[in-house]
Design an enzyme around this catalytic site. Structure first.
Site, mmCIF file in Angstrom:
data_model
loop_
_atom_site.group_PDB
_atom_site.id
_atom_site.type_symbol
_atom_site.label_atom_id
_atom_site.label_comp_id
_atom_site.label_asym_id
_atom_site.label_seq_id
_atom_site.Cartn_x
_atom_site.Cartn_y
_atom_site.Cartn_z
ATOM 1 N NE ARG A 173 -4.099 2.105 0.384
ATOM 2 C CZ ARG A 173 -4.967 1.946 0.213
ATOM 3 N NH1 ARG A 173 -5.915 0.305 -0.335
ATOM 4 N NH2 ARG A 173 -6.041 2.879 0.409
ATOM 5 C CG ASN A 186 -13.814 12.829 -0.355
ATOM 6 O OD1 ASN A 186 -13.660 12.349 -1.805
ATOM 7 N ND2 ASN A 186 -14.162 11.757 0.330
ATOM 8 C CB THR A 187 -17.400 15.646 -2.910
ATOM 9 O OG1 THR A 187 -18.820 15.718 -2.747
ATOM 10 C CG2 THR A 187 -16.939 15.201 -3.916
ATOM 11 C CG HIS A 188 -19.487 11.575 3.160
ATOM 12 N ND1 HIS A 188 -18.883 10.300 2.958
ATOM 13 C CD2 HIS A 188 -20.084 11.683 3.994
ATOM 14 C CE1 HIS A 188 -19.427 9.439 3.540
ATOM 15 N NE2 HIS A 188 -20.719 10.543 4.017
ATOM 16 C CG ASP A 207 -9.083 14.756 8.580
ATOM 17 O OD1 ASP A 207 -9.409 13.776 8.248
ATOM 18 O OD2 ASP A 207 -9.901 15.422 9.707
ATOM 19 C CB ALA A 208 -5.486 10.906 9.662
ATOM 20 N N GLY A 209 -8.950 10.909 8.898
ATOM 21 C CA GLY A 209 -9.841 10.383 9.690
ATOM 22 C C GLY A 209 -10.513 9.364 7.831
ATOM 23 C CG ASP A 251 -16.255 10.327 4.514
ATOM 24 O OD1 ASP A 251 -15.679 11.001 3.572
ATOM 25 O OD2 ASP A 251 -17.369 9.106 4.497
HETATM 26 C C1 GRF Z 1 -20.465 10.646 -4.811
HETATM 27 O O1 GRF Z 1 -21.916 10.786 -4.467
HETATM 28 C C2 GRF Z 1 -19.668 10.671 -3.673
HETATM 29 O O2 GRF Z 1 -20.226 11.449 -3.076
HETATM 30 C C3 GRF Z 1 -19.158 9.638 -3.859
HETATM 31 O O3 GRF Z 1 -19.655 8.447 -4.960
HETATM 32 C C4 GRF Z 1 -20.654 9.263 -5.202
HETATM 33 C C5 GRF Z 1 -19.473 9.449 -7.069
HETATM 34 O O4 GRF Z 1 -20.071 9.923 -8.180
HETATM 35 N N1 GRF Z 1 -18.037 9.040 -2.487
HETATM 36 P P1 GRF Z 1 -19.426 9.653 -8.879
HETATM 37 O O5 GRF Z 1 -19.027 8.913 -9.599
HETATM 38 O O6 GRF Z 1 -18.991 11.655 -9.377
HETATM 39 O O7 GRF Z 1 -21.203 9.763 -10.474
#
Ligand code: GRF
Length: 208
Positions: free
Chosen positions: A71, A111-113, A145-147, A149
């Site tokens: 890794r 990152n988007t969550h 960050d390290a966690g 989300d």
């Molecule tokens: C998004 O909802 C993102 O937040 C999540 O997975 C989805 C990815 O969607 N981790 P896409 O690949 O951008 O369509």
């Protein structure tokens, strides 16, 4: 972020369908947006996210964990591949891997969550929100960050949970809001900079 005259250089990391990536690619077509996707990286082959980059004429790279001896080795290789494109910002948009602290030291990574952090972290944000019975969930853009989300929050958008939602319908509605949030925040960062002090993030301030 760079001088105003040159667009911010963004590397986007994906693992799947890449609709968030597509939203960024579309936004970047307007020079006034202030950013350019200079490369798209993935942890697997043959995904729609990579095809979207190809169609947009954006260079791609793949780093599969299974192709490296450890890794650590994968993390270093991913960092080298990203560094080659000299990004001002890395956006992890549906990238299903955690990256190393060294990677995060090297690159400002967002990152988007698909949940309102700190609620429902991890792989199943929409499912967990639905199972918990919340009436409002949403999406969060944060500094990685390290966690898992847990990083400082850059932007959030609420999304109503409807009585007839299943995981798929809820996630799709979240993703619509998520894409708009991502495009808006990344553009403002590209044009105005970002500062991160502890957990407080300000957009429109000098880059850290
Ligand atoms: C998004 O909802 C993102 O937040 C999540 O997975 C989805 C990815 O969607 N981790 P896409 O690949 O951008 O369509």
């Amino acid at each position: 972020m760079p001088e105003q005259s040159s667009p911010a250089r963004i590397v986007v990391l994906v693992s799947g369908s890449g609709t968030n990536l597509q939203a960024l690619l579309d936004a970047c077509a307007d020079p006034a947006y202030g950013a350019r996707v200079v490369a798209v990286g993935a942890d697997r082959d043959a995904i729609e996210g990579l095809a979207r980059a190809d169609r947009a004429g954006v260079p791609t790279f793949v780093a599969r964990v299974e192709d490296y001896s450890s890794r650590d080795h994968w993390n270093r290789a991913l960092g080298d591949k990203v560094a080659a494109f000299e990004p001002d910002l890395v956006v992890s948009a549906g990238f299903m891997k955690l990256v190393s602290p060294e990677f995060l030291e090297q690159f400002l990574t967002l990152n988007t969550h698909p949940a309102l952090c700190p609620a429902f972290p991890g792989m199943h944000g929409p499912r967990d929100a639905l199972e918990h019975g919340v009436k409002v969930t949403g999406a969060t853009l944060f500094v990685v960050d390290a966690g898992v989300d847990t990083g400082p929050i850059v932007a959030q958008v609420p999304v109503e949970v409807r009585e007839d939602d299943d995981v798929a319908s809820l996630h799709e509605r979240i993703k619509t809001a998520e894409r708009a949030m991502l495009v808006d925040a990344v553009g403002r960062i590209a044009r105005g900079g970002i500062s991160v002090e502890g957990r407080r993030v300000r957009i429109g301030a000098p880059a850290r």
